[in-house]
Design an enzyme around this catalytic site. Structure first.
Site, mmCIF file in Angstrom:
data_model
loop_
_atom_site.group_PDB
_atom_site.id
_atom_site.type_symbol
_atom_site.label_atom_id
_atom_site.label_comp_id
_atom_site.label_asym_id
_atom_site.label_seq_id
_atom_site.Cartn_x
_atom_site.Cartn_y
_atom_site.Cartn_z
ATOM 1 C CE LYS A 169 55.710 44.185 49.847
ATOM 2 N NZ LYS A 169 54.995 42.895 49.824
ATOM 3 C CD GLU A 197 41.187 51.966 47.553
ATOM 4 O OE1 GLU A 197 40.021 51.909 47.105
ATOM 5 O OE2 GLU A 197 41.854 50.946 47.811
ATOM 6 C CG MET A 218 21.458 70.110 37.567
ATOM 7 S SD MET A 218 20.478 71.618 37.807
ATOM 8 C CE MET A 218 21.449 72.470 39.050
ATOM 9 C CG PHE A 252 48.118 40.667 41.800
ATOM 10 C CD1 PHE A 252 46.864 40.431 41.263
ATOM 11 C CD2 PHE A 252 48.208 40.993 43.151
ATOM 12 C CE1 PHE A 252 45.720 40.515 42.048
ATOM 13 C CE2 PHE A 252 47.068 41.079 43.937
ATOM 14 C CZ PHE A 252 45.825 40.839 43.384
ATOM 15 C CD GLN A 253 45.957 44.400 44.239
ATOM 16 O OE1 GLN A 253 46.789 44.681 45.078
ATOM 17 N NE2 GLN A 253 44.652 44.294 44.512
#
Lengths: 167, 557
Positions: free
Chosen positions: B160, B48, B469, B110-111
């Site tokens: 949802k 993502e 760097m 959940f999630q």
């Protein structure tokens, strides 16, 4: 470094308070006091925050607050003539006898009200600016302050000037 | 009657969205089902974070709002680095996240993660949609907020059940009105007059131009203004491309890895005209000694940037393009800068950026060859670190929106996914990602995305087997104690091949141009693994906290 009282007009929506307080903590400011409630305009709330900082830092915080979409107006009341008040409830140990009389005398000097009388304690309600409430609490300490609850400062400009959504 | 998911997709289309970058998951199933037979293009990324960077790259290259989509919990959390990157560089993206159903909100379902809480400090604004009836309005507001004023990311978190609920779609007003959001576009006329007076009286003026010029599409006005008055322009990392690199008034980049002549000019200037910049510490070095003799003018659309890091004499709050147009209409010529331009020319001749010529493979050479081959007609994306600075220094940018880099947040792993987004914004231009071997491995899984979708991104890895760097700082400031900065060798071409991507390993300067040509001629993606000098440094360099004219690795003065 002096206390600034900021009057912040916001949309009355979930999460607005955490947007505002989150901004203060991110930029390293301690909020001295905070008061929130509905105001004269429908759908809006007013947040009053007292914060200590130098003028430049306060200016930066006000500009950052103004960037929040849900904030409608930010004013520093400290720049103007204003009325500021907070309310405190103080539960003081007060056994029967002389101390109870003394406490009631102090209350009357500060124009505080006794709002509850218990067998061993009194609850005083006092309204005033921060200094007045600090002074009263200090005086009561010798009798035993069991609990000290105060609202945040609220403020309003004197005269016809206002902090409202219209410019 | 429509589902929330349908309202969402149609609202996106009404905003002109043509592509979204995303990754499916449990609570976004209703949205993905709606996308299945929608005309909206969806690119499936492999992580993502890449979706957010791709939306960002699309936005920077096109000037339009980029869109990414992720599921709740881990999906949403993976967007965070990408959103923060866009926030720091004022890039307009709308991030859509799924959320657990409203009846489970706050239950540690959940999630579930509180993504509006998490992204509060890194978004311009965010929404948690609690009612399907609000969805259309919120999408409209989100695009408006993201793309106007000082642009930035906006997140919409959609439970949802908000997507599955069927409602009669309410009418969404044409115009967005938000009581708390009214950006100032036109500059205050008196302030503009004051600024013009200062500039007219200046003998050693310098323009300090930043990302705001690019965001406001004001490059033409900027170059016109500078040319009419004979004022040299130093650009920030974010401002590169606002003036052609080979323009006589161009000083290149200023600051920590800026050109010596840009930093000298800023230090000796008597008027510093700052446009769409924020006086970042990587630009100013020690703020007290930044432009110490100059009166400072500052144009910015964000009032909070004015006076934030450096005291300003003449602030102008407004859109850079609008303010410059007003200034151009009020302009009076001055002829005071000839001696100054002569001095700058002298500095440019005696303090150029250099590229070693010893038969070995130097990264500066690779970038210069790329610049020669592409002639400015390409989009260049970078990762973060030495690869970014060598590209900023040695590539000759000709046009705005052709240089995409994570300037503010400095996000390693930005380049490859941003390059994917840039391709969809400008399919007419070749897109090159200049990477290091460290940063490419931060989002190397996107080889899968570019292969899968045949996205013709060309990846030039400047491979020195170091986190270069950081190694440079360890060499200069930590007595060469290379603590955890050495990387084992990786055969990037083999990794590319495994994903079905062509590539070539390059070990000698003679093979650089043929490799670049092969990349350009290849229809699909292409990986170049340049085995560069391992301990090459980015010079010149202003040590952190020093004055910007105290540079190391420059020419003796």
């Amino acid at each position: 470094m002096k206390p600034h009282t900021l009057s912040i007009l916001v949309e009355n929506r979930a999460g607005v308070l955490s947007r505002v307080t989150g901004l203060f903590s991110r930029r390293g400011f301690n909020i001295e006091s905070l008061a929130v409630g509905p105001c004269e305009e429908p759908g809006m709330s007013r947040i009053t925050i007292v914060v200590i900082g130098d003028d430049e830092k306060i200016e930066q915080v006000m500009k950052q607050l103004n960037k929040l979409i849900d904030i409608i107006k930010v004013s520093d009341l400290t720049e103007n003539e204003r009325v500021e008040r907070e309310l405190a409830l103080i539960k003081v140990t007060a056994e029967q006898g002389t101390s109870r009389a003394e406490i009631m005398q102090i209350a009357s000097i500060f124009r505080a009200q006794i709002v509850d009388v218990g067998a061993k304690s009194l609850i005083l309600q006092v309204i005033g600016d921060t200094e007045k409430i600090d002074a009263m609490e200090k005086l009561l300490r010798q009798y035993g302050v069991k609990e000290f609850v105060r609202t945040g400062t609220i403020g309003i400009l004197r005269g016809s000037k206002t902090v409202t959504s219209s410019k | 009657m429509k589902t929330g998911a349908k309202i969402l997709v149609e609202s996106l289309q009404r905003e002109g969205v043509e592509i979204i970058f995303g990754y499916p998951g449990g609570v976004v199933l209703p949205i993905y089902d709606e996308l299945y037979d929608s005309s909206l293009r969806h690119i499936l990324v492999r992580h993502e974070q890449a979706a957010a960077h791709a939306a960002d790259g699309y936005a920077r290259a096109s000037g339009r709002v980029g869109v990414c989509l992720a599921t709740s919990g881990p999906g949403a959390c993976n967007l965070v680095t990408g959103i923060a990157t866009a926030y720091m560089d004022s890039v307009p993206i709308v991030a859509l996240t799924g959320q657990v159903p409203t009846n489970l909100l706050g239950n540690d379902a959940f999630q579930e993660s509180d993504i509006t809480g998490i992204t509060m400090p890194i978004t311009k604004h965010n929404y948690l949609v609690k009612d399907t009836a609000d969805l259309g309005r919120i999408v409209k507001e989100a695009f408006y907020i993201a793309g106007t004023g000082r642009p930035g990311p906006v997140l919409i978190d959609i439970p949802k059940d908000v997507c599955t609920k069927v409602i009669k779609e309410p009418l969404v007003p044409e115009k967005v009105t938000l009581r708390g959001y009214n950006p100032t576009y036109r500059g205050h006329r008196r302030q503009i007059e004051k600024a013009l007076q200062l500039i007219a009286a200046a003998e050693r003026p310098v323009i300090y131009a930043g990302g705001g010029v690019i965001l406001s599409n004001a490059s033409v006005e900027l170059v016109d203004f500078a040319t009419q008055l004979g004022i040299p322009i130093a650009t920030t990392l974010m401002g590169l491309g606002c003036i052609p690199g080979d323009h006589p008034l161009n000083l290149g980049m200023l600051g920590m890895h800026g050109t010596e002549y840009a930093n000298f000019a800023i230090t000796e200037s008597d008027v510093l005209f700052s446009i769409g910049v924020r006086f970042d510490d990587r630009v100013t070095g020690k703020t007290d000694t930044f432009a110490p003799h100059a009166k400072i003018i500052h144009i910015d659309i964000d009032p909070a940037e004015i006076g934030k890091n450096k005291r300003v004499d003449v602030p102008v709050v407004g859109d850079v393009k609008a303010v410059l147009q007003d200034m151009l209409s009020m302009l009076k010529k001055n002829g005071l800068t000839d001696a100054w331009l002569k001095k700058i020319k002298h500095w440019k001749q005696h303090h150029p950026l250099t590229c070693p010529d010893d038969g070995r493979l130097h990264p500066q050479f690779v970038v210069r060859q790329m610049s020669e081959l592409l002639g400015g007609d390409a989009i260049i994306v970078s990762e973060v670190g030495q690869n970014q600075m060598w590209t900023a220094q040695h590539y000759c940018f000709k046009n705005p929106r052709t240089w995409l880099t994570s300037g503010g947040l400095g996000t390693m792993g930005y380049g490859l996914p941003a390059a994917m987004g840039a391709h969809f914004a400008r399919p007419d231009l070749p897109v090159f990602d200049v990477a290091g071997d460290g940063s490419i491995q931060m989002n190397i899984q996107e080889f899968g995305t570019i292969s899968h979708n045949k996205i013709p991104v060309k990846i030039a890895i400047l491979n020195n087997r170091f986190l270069g760097m950081v190694r440079q700082w360890q060499e200069l400031f930590y007595d060469r104690r290379y603590s955890f900065t050495e990387l084992p060798p990786v055969e990037f071409v083999k990794i590319a091949n495994a994903y079905g991507i062509e590539g070539v390993k390059v070990e000698s300067p003679d093979d650089v141009m043929p490799a670049l040509r092969a990349a350009l001629d290849c229809d699909g993606p292409f990986v170049m693994d340049f085995r560069i000098e391992r301990e090459e440094n980015v010079f010149p360099m202003v040590p952190a906290g020093a004055a910007i004219n105290e540079m190391i690795g420059g020419h003796p003065r």
